[in-house]
Design an enzyme around this catalytic site. Structure first.
Site, PDB file in Angstrom:
ATOM      1  N   HIS A  90       0.835  -1.198   0.000  1.00 29.66           N
ATOM      2  CA  HIS A  90       0.000   0.000   0.000  1.00 29.66           C
ATOM      3  C   HIS A  90       0.871   1.250   0.000  1.00 29.66           C
ATOM      4  O   HIS A  90       1.488   1.596   1.010  1.00 29.66           O
ATOM      5  CB  HIS A  90      -0.932  -0.029   1.222  1.00 29.66           C
ATOM      6  CG  HIS A  90      -1.879   1.110   1.272  1.00 29.66           C
ATOM      7  ND1 HIS A  90      -2.282   1.704   2.440  1.00 29.66           N
ATOM      8  CD2 HIS A  90      -2.512   1.796   0.273  1.00 29.66           C
ATOM      9  CE1 HIS A  90      -3.126   2.685   2.168  1.00 29.66           C
ATOM     10  NE2 HIS A  90      -3.263   2.764   0.865  1.00 29.66           N
ATOM     11  N   GLU A  98       2.866   0.358   3.299  1.00 35.95           N
ATOM     12  CA  GLU A  98       2.383  -0.663   4.224  1.00 35.95           C
ATOM     13  C   GLU A  98       2.488  -2.013   3.506  1.00 35.95           C
ATOM     14  O   GLU A  98       1.952  -2.170   2.406  1.00 35.95           O
ATOM     15  CB  GLU A  98       0.916  -0.407   4.598  1.00 35.95           C
ATOM     16  CG  GLU A  98       0.719   0.756   5.550  1.00 35.95           C
ATOM     17  CD  GLU A  98      -0.751   0.955   5.944  1.00 35.95           C
ATOM     18  OE1 GLU A  98      -1.027   1.038   7.134  1.00 35.95           O
ATOM     19  OE2 GLU A  98      -1.613   1.027   5.038  1.00 35.95           O
ATOM     20  N   ASN A 157      -5.014   4.042   6.865  1.00 37.74           N
ATOM     21  CA  ASN A 157      -6.346   4.577   6.562  1.00 37.74           C
ATOM     22  C   ASN A 157      -7.313   4.433   7.724  1.00 37.74           C
ATOM     23  O   ASN A 157      -8.289   5.186   7.825  1.00 37.74           O
ATOM     24  CB  ASN A 157      -6.902   3.920   5.302  1.00 37.74           C
ATOM     25  CG  ASN A 157      -6.236   4.493   4.069  1.00 37.74           C
ATOM     26  OD1 ASN A 157      -5.768   5.626   4.095  1.00 37.74           O
ATOM     27  ND2 ASN A 157      -6.181   3.719   2.998  1.00 37.74           N
TER      28      ASN A 157
HETATM   29  N1  3HC Z   1       4.345  13.882  -8.042  1.00 37.81           N
HETATM   30  C1  3HC Z   1       5.653  14.099  -7.838  1.00 37.81           C
HETATM   31  N2  3HC Z   1       6.147  15.046  -7.011  1.00 37.81           N
HETATM   32  C2  3HC Z   1       5.254  15.817  -6.389  1.00 37.81           C
HETATM   33  C3  3HC Z   1       3.859  15.651  -6.543  1.00 37.81           C
HETATM   34  C4  3HC Z   1       3.415  14.629  -7.424  1.00 37.81           C
HETATM   35  N3  3HC Z   1       2.126  14.378  -7.626  1.00 37.81           N
HETATM   36  N4  3HC Z   1       3.224  16.571  -5.774  1.00 37.81           N
HETATM   37  C5  3HC Z   1       4.195  17.284  -5.149  1.00 37.81           C
HETATM   38  N5  3HC Z   1       5.397  16.827  -5.512  1.00 37.81           N
HETATM   39  C6  3HC Z   1       6.707  17.301  -5.036  1.00 37.81           C
HETATM   40  C7  3HC Z   1       7.033  18.656  -5.604  1.00 37.81           C
HETATM   41  O1  3HC Z   1       7.658  18.546  -6.852  1.00 37.81           O
HETATM   42  C8  3HC Z   1       7.939  19.245  -4.544  1.00 37.81           C
HETATM   43  O2  3HC Z   1       9.237  18.763  -4.720  1.00 37.81           O
HETATM   44  P1  3HC Z   1      10.547  19.655  -4.279  1.00 37.81           P
HETATM   45  O3  3HC Z   1      10.429  19.872  -2.809  1.00 37.81           O
HETATM   46  O4  3HC Z   1      11.725  18.836  -4.663  1.00 37.81           O
HETATM   47  O5  3HC Z   1      10.422  20.926  -5.026  1.00 37.81           O
HETATM   48  C9  3HC Z   1       7.401  18.658  -3.235  1.00 37.81           C
HETATM   49  O6  3HC Z   1       6.648  17.492  -3.615  1.00 37.81           O
HETATM   50  C10 3HC Z   1       6.508  19.613  -2.512  1.00 37.81           C
HETATM   51  O7  3HC Z   1       5.463  20.013  -3.413  1.00 37.81           O
HETATM   52  P2  3HC Z   1       4.854  21.465  -3.515  1.00 37.81           P
HETATM   53  O8  3HC Z   1       5.894  22.473  -3.108  1.00 37.81           O
HETATM   54  O9  3HC Z   1       4.212  21.631  -4.844  1.00 37.81           O
HETATM   55  O10 3HC Z   1       3.643  21.457  -2.529  1.00 37.81           O
HETATM   56  P3  3HC Z   1       3.595  21.133  -1.002  1.00 37.81           P
HETATM   57  O11 3HC Z   1       4.831  21.523  -0.284  1.00 37.81           O
HETATM   58  O12 3HC Z   1       2.301  21.694  -0.584  1.00 37.81           O
HETATM   59  O13 3HC Z   1       3.521  19.522  -0.975  1.00 37.81           O
HETATM   60  C11 3HC Z   1       2.299  17.527  -0.912  1.00 37.81           C
HETATM   61  C12 3HC Z   1       2.517  18.834  -1.651  1.00 37.81           C
HETATM   62  C13 3HC Z   1       3.557  16.667  -1.024  1.00 37.81           C
HETATM   63  C14 3HC Z   1       1.125  16.831  -1.581  1.00 37.81           C
HETATM   64  C15 3HC Z   1       2.032  17.866   0.602  1.00 37.81           C
HETATM   65  O14 3HC Z   1       0.988  18.805   0.680  1.00 37.81           O
HETATM   66  C16 3HC Z   1       1.655  16.648   1.416  1.00 37.81           C
HETATM   67  O15 3HC Z   1       2.524  15.904   1.865  1.00 37.81           O
HETATM   68  N6  3HC Z   1       0.347  16.460   1.633  1.00 37.81           N
HETATM   69  C17 3HC Z   1      -0.173  15.317   2.395  1.00 37.81           C
HETATM   70  C18 3HC Z   1      -0.242  14.127   1.488  1.00 37.81           C
HETATM   71  C19 3HC Z   1      -0.769  12.929   2.205  1.00 37.81           C
HETATM   72  O16 3HC Z   1      -1.156  12.944   3.369  1.00 37.81           O
HETATM   73  N7  3HC Z   1      -0.804  11.819   1.479  1.00 37.81           N
HETATM   74  C20 3HC Z   1      -1.368  10.580   1.983  1.00 37.81           C
HETATM   75  C21 3HC Z   1      -2.745  10.416   1.452  1.00 37.81           C
HETATM   76  S1  3HC Z   1      -3.513   8.943   2.043  1.00 37.81           S
HETATM   77  C22 3HC Z   1      -3.112   7.781   0.901  1.00 37.81           C
HETATM   78  O17 3HC Z   1      -2.489   8.026  -0.097  1.00 37.81           O
HETATM   79  C23 3HC Z   1      -3.609   6.415   1.183  1.00 37.81           C
HETATM   80  C24 3HC Z   1      -4.716   6.022   0.246  1.00 37.81           C
HETATM   81  O18 3HC Z   1      -4.996   4.664   0.401  1.00 37.81           O
HETATM   82  C25 3HC Z   1      -5.976   6.825   0.456  1.00 37.81           C
END
Ligand code: 3HC
Length: 275
Positions: A132, A144, A182
């Site tokens: 996961h 996971e 989750n």
């Molecule tokens: N693909 C690749 N790289 C990405 C990306 C993507 N989709 N989105 C963001 N990045 C990278 C950026 O390029 C940037 O890289 P850098 O630091 O080298 O420049 C870095 O991540 C930070 O991005 P941003 O500056 O554009 O934006 P943020 O600082 O706001 O970060 C985020 C964006 C990483 C999405 C951050 O907001 C975050 O960590 N959010 C929480 C995400 C989270 O909780 N995810 C878990 C979800 S639950 C899940 O997935 C389980 C499922 O089963 C539901």
């Protein structure tokens, strides 16, 4: 298997980690779209100085479109990341089981469906495991590793070593509804929808509370949009059914938004709107 948001990310990271990847989906155009997104991500990584141009070319060259399921026959590991629907996944795994060689390990990226149940649709439940990943896959460090009732120790160890090679941190989790991540995350997101529905605060302010008050990188409602409101709802349904505890009851507002087709970023509208 599956060139959506998660499958695309998994394919990219696997290719960057030196694995040869065959990317499958139901239509070649979806695979092409995913390859374009990967290319864009790799280009951005080069622009930011995080990846050399040579490494980008090498990673891109390691991913091949594989519209024919039979390609999986030669794979060492198949990672499934198709729609979060138990019947669709079972059907796919039964076909993969028939197509793959005996040594092939089958892994699912399901966010909440029982690994044991999916494994039972194959004749290799010992070589079946949950892997996961978290969204966005290129950024989030966790995987996971979920052990079904019949998953062998060797399969768990192989899945862990693949995750480590992908520069992720694997944690071993038992096959329990919502696994660990989750089960903790979705009740928080659900509560944010209840706060919104009851008018406790605006969407922006609910998110600000968690960002500035708890140092979360994004608020729970924005995160729901990123995950997909349909996925959030289906995970809550699994928690609700699995534990039979009303604390997991999905918020009616979340249900309503899913019915309306407001699924988050992927449809351009969820709690927020996106261009
Ligand atoms: N693909 C690749 N790289 C990405 C990306 C993507 N989709 N989105 C963001 N990045 C990278 C950026 O390029 C940037 O890289 P850098 O630091 O080298 O420049 C870095 O991540 C930070 O991005 P941003 O500056 O554009 O934006 P943020 O600082 O706001 O970060 C985020 C964006 C990483 C999405 C951050 O907001 C975050 O960590 N959010 C929480 C995400 C989270 O909780 N995810 C878990 C979800 S639950 C899940 O997935 C389980 C499922 O089963 C539901």
């Amino acid at each position: 298997m599956g060139a959506g948001q998660m499958g695309t990310g998994i394919a990219q990271v696997a290719a960057q980690s030196g694995f040869t990847v065959h990317l499958n989906d139901v239509s070649p155009s979806l695979i092409e779209k995913a390859l374009g997104a990967i290319r864009g991500n790799l280009d951005r990584a080069v622009e930011k100085g995080r990846l050399s141009a040579e490494a980008r070319e090498a990673a891109a060259a390691r991913i091949e479109p594989a519209p024919d399921l039979a390609t999986a026959g030669g794979a060492d590991l198949v990672v499934e990341a198709i729609v979060e629907n138990v019947e669709a996944k079972k059907g796919l795994f039964a076909r993969l089981d028939a197509a793959c060689g005996p040594h092939t390990l089958l892994a699912t990226n399901t966010s909440s469906i029982s690994i044991t149940e999916l494994a039972a649709s194959t004749k290799r439940p010992d070589r079946f495991v949950g892997m996961h990943f978290f969204n966005p896959v290129p950024v989030m460090k966790l995987v996971e590793i979920i052990r079904g009732i019949a998953t062998s120790q060797e399969t768990v160890e192989t899945a862990k070593s693949v995750a480590l090679k992908m520069e992720k941190t694997p944690v071993e989790v038992q096959d329990s509804p919502g696994f660990a991540g989750n089960r903790m995350l979705l009740p928080m997101i659900n509560e944010a929808f209840y706060c919104l529905m009851e008018g406790v605060a605006s969407a922006e302010d609910i998110d600000t509370v968690m960002k500035l008050g708890m140092n979360h990188p994004m608020g729970p409602l924005a995160l729901a949009d990123l995950i997909g409101l349909d996925t959030c709802l289906s995970i809550l349904e699994v928690l609700n059914a699995g534990f039979g505890d009303p604390k997991y009851r999905p918020c009616p507002l979340l249900r309503k938004m899913v019915k309306a087709g407001y699924l988050g970023r992927k449809t351009g509208r969820g709690v927020y709107t996106y261009q």
